[in-house]
Design a protein around this motif. Structure first.
Motif, PDB file in Angstrom:
ATOM      1  N   ALA A  33      44.166 -39.594  31.300  1.00  0.00           N
ATOM      2  CA  ALA A  33      44.462 -40.779  29.990  1.00  0.00           C
ATOM      3  C   ALA A  33      44.675 -39.965  29.071  1.00  0.00           C
ATOM      4  O   ALA A  33      44.210 -38.523  28.493  1.00  0.00           O
ATOM      5  CB  ALA A  33      43.482 -41.490  29.621  1.00  0.00           C
ATOM      6  N   HIS A  34      45.463 -40.580  27.491  1.00  0.00           N
ATOM      7  CA  HIS A  34      46.018 -39.785  26.830  1.00  0.00           C
ATOM      8  C   HIS A  34      46.312 -41.442  25.579  1.00  0.00           C
ATOM      9  O   HIS A  34      45.981 -42.123  25.504  1.00  0.00           O
ATOM     10  CB  HIS A  34      47.145 -38.954  27.044  1.00  0.00           C
ATOM     11  CG  HIS A  34      48.547 -39.492  27.182  1.00  0.00           C
ATOM     12  ND1 HIS A  34      49.545 -40.433  26.568  1.00  0.00           N
ATOM     13  CD2 HIS A  34      48.727 -39.827  28.742  1.00  0.00           C
ATOM     14  CE1 HIS A  34      50.104 -40.806  27.654  1.00  0.00           C
ATOM     15  NE2 HIS A  34      49.940 -40.231  28.298  1.00  0.00           N
ATOM     16  N   ASP A  35      46.304 -40.551  24.334  1.00  0.00           N
ATOM     17  CA  ASP A  35      46.884 -41.153  23.480  1.00  0.00           C
ATOM     18  C   ASP A  35      47.348 -42.552  23.588  1.00  0.00           C
ATOM     19  O   ASP A  35      47.833 -42.757  22.700  1.00  0.00           O
ATOM     20  CB  ASP A  35      47.038 -40.326  21.613  1.00  0.00           C
ATOM     21  CG  ASP A  35      45.646 -39.739  21.489  1.00  0.00           C
ATOM     22  OD1 ASP A  35      44.419 -40.603  21.862  1.00  0.00           O
ATOM     23  OD2 ASP A  35      45.632 -38.938  19.857  1.00  0.00           O
ATOM     24  N   GLY A  36      48.747 -41.525  24.588  1.00  0.00           N
ATOM     25  CA  GLY A  36      50.010 -42.899  24.444  1.00  0.00           C
ATOM     26  C   GLY A  36      48.952 -44.374  25.115  1.00  0.00           C
ATOM     27  O   GLY A  36      49.792 -44.962  24.714  1.00  0.00           O
ATOM     28  N   HIS A  37      48.324 -44.078  26.124  1.00  0.00           N
ATOM     29  CA  HIS A  37      47.671 -45.227  26.911  1.00  0.00           C
ATOM     30  C   HIS A  37      46.638 -46.227  25.594  1.00  0.00           C
ATOM     31  O   HIS A  37      47.125 -46.844  25.710  1.00  0.00           O
ATOM     32  CB  HIS A  37      46.907 -45.025  27.618  1.00  0.00           C
ATOM     33  CG  HIS A  37      47.551 -43.970  29.353  1.00  0.00           C
ATOM     34  ND1 HIS A  37      47.083 -42.618  29.389  1.00  0.00           N
ATOM     35  CD2 HIS A  37      48.918 -43.883  29.821  1.00  0.00           C
ATOM     36  CE1 HIS A  37      48.386 -42.549  30.918  1.00  0.00           C
ATOM     37  NE2 HIS A  37      48.909 -43.524  31.156  1.00  0.00           N
ATOM     38  N   ARG A  38      45.995 -45.252  24.917  1.00  0.00           N
ATOM     39  CA  ARG A  38      45.512 -45.978  23.978  1.00  0.00           C
ATOM     40  C   ARG A  38      46.901 -46.512  22.831  1.00  0.00           C
ATOM     41  O   ARG A  38      45.987 -47.995  22.536  1.00  0.00           O
ATOM     42  CB  ARG A  38      44.239 -45.241  23.280  1.00  0.00           C
ATOM     43  CG  ARG A  38      43.918 -46.270  22.190  1.00  0.00           C
ATOM     44  CD  ARG A  38      42.686 -44.621  22.046  1.00  0.00           C
ATOM     45  NE  ARG A  38      41.174 -45.755  21.081  1.00  0.00           N
ATOM     46  CZ  ARG A  38      41.738 -45.888  20.016  1.00  0.00           C
ATOM     47  NH1 ARG A  38      42.037 -45.846  18.759  1.00  0.00           N
ATOM     48  NH2 ARG A  38      40.028 -46.678  18.992  1.00  0.00           N
ATOM     49  N   MET A  39      47.347 -46.133  22.692  1.00  0.00           N
ATOM     50  CA  MET A  39      48.285 -46.757  21.712  1.00  0.00           C
ATOM     51  C   MET A  39      49.424 -48.071  21.404  1.00  0.00           C
ATOM     52  O   MET A  39      49.366 -48.733  21.178  1.00  0.00           O
ATOM     53  CB  MET A  39      49.470 -45.629  20.920  1.00  0.00           C
ATOM     54  CG  MET A  39      50.475 -46.253  20.127  1.00  0.00           C
ATOM     55  SD  MET A  39      51.766 -45.247  19.340  1.00  0.00           S
ATOM     56  CE  MET A  39      51.159 -43.701  18.473  1.00  0.00           C
TER      57      MET A  39
END
Length: 209
Positions: A33-39
């Protein structure tokens, strides 16, 4: 002993839900998981006026080589740490449901969560290859779809076979808040802030370190 057993299977539990809630479903291996998923999830929460977003961490993607895939519980734990948001729930429920394909997972969730207004969330990179998914037309007929723009796939996604088939049911971006209540097939393409991060990039960086 019961506590240990509960802890060992906690990542397989169905997140809290209730009839009438608007819940976005965001599936993937999340490796990692990474910040792109969160964004993308925060964009969906805000623009679609969702109550929750569930990250459905799959045991393994049928379209990918899963030989080196980290354990499901490990990916769920990392996803929860990264998401760090009260309205983003990370679950490995697909393993408990014993479903291999997205269409079967969505059918099972609709049966178990009557009255919930589900929206399927995907990145534009996934829309570009959506026509290769098992029963992709059935997915589109099952619940509304929100496509989040991703770098490098904006044009290829809207020119894809799936997007062409879905074109007659595309909703204007200004109607984003209504998507959860739209009768499927219905879909929307959301533009906005984009992250250059990808799970593939992060894995390659980790291997080179």
């Amino acid at each position: 002993m019961p506590r240990a057993s509960h802890a060992a299977t906690e990542h397989l539990r169905l997140p809290p839900h209730a009839p009438g809630l608007r819940i976005g479903l965001f599936g993937g291996t999340f490796n990692p998981a990474h910040d792109g998923h969160r964004m993308a999830s925060l964009t969906a929460l805000r623009r679609l006026q969702l109550d929750r977003v569930w990250w459905l961490v799959t045991p393994g993607n049928p379209l990918k080589d899963n030989a080196a895939l980290p354990a499901l519980a490990q990916r769920v734990r990392f996803g929860r740490k990264l998401a760090d948001h009260a309205r983003i729930h990370v679950t490995g429920i697909e393993a408990m449901l014993r479903t291999r394909y997205t269409a079967d997972t969505l059918r099972a969730l609709k049966r178990r969560c009557p009255g919930v207004k589900f929206v399927w969330i995907m990145g534009s990179d996934n829309l570009a290859g959506f026509h290769r998914w098992n029963e992709w037309r059935a997915i589109a007929r099952m619940m509304p779809i929100a496509v989040i723009d991703r770098p490098g796939s904006t044009h290829s996604s809207v020119a894809s076979p799936a997007a062409n088939w879905l074109s007659r049911w595309r909703m204007a971006e200004s109607q984003a808040a209504a998507i959860a209540h739209a009768r499927p097939p219905a879909w929307i393409f959301l533009h906005g802030r984009r992250s250059e991060l990808s799970s593939t990039m992060l894995r390659q960086q980790a291997q080179s370190d």
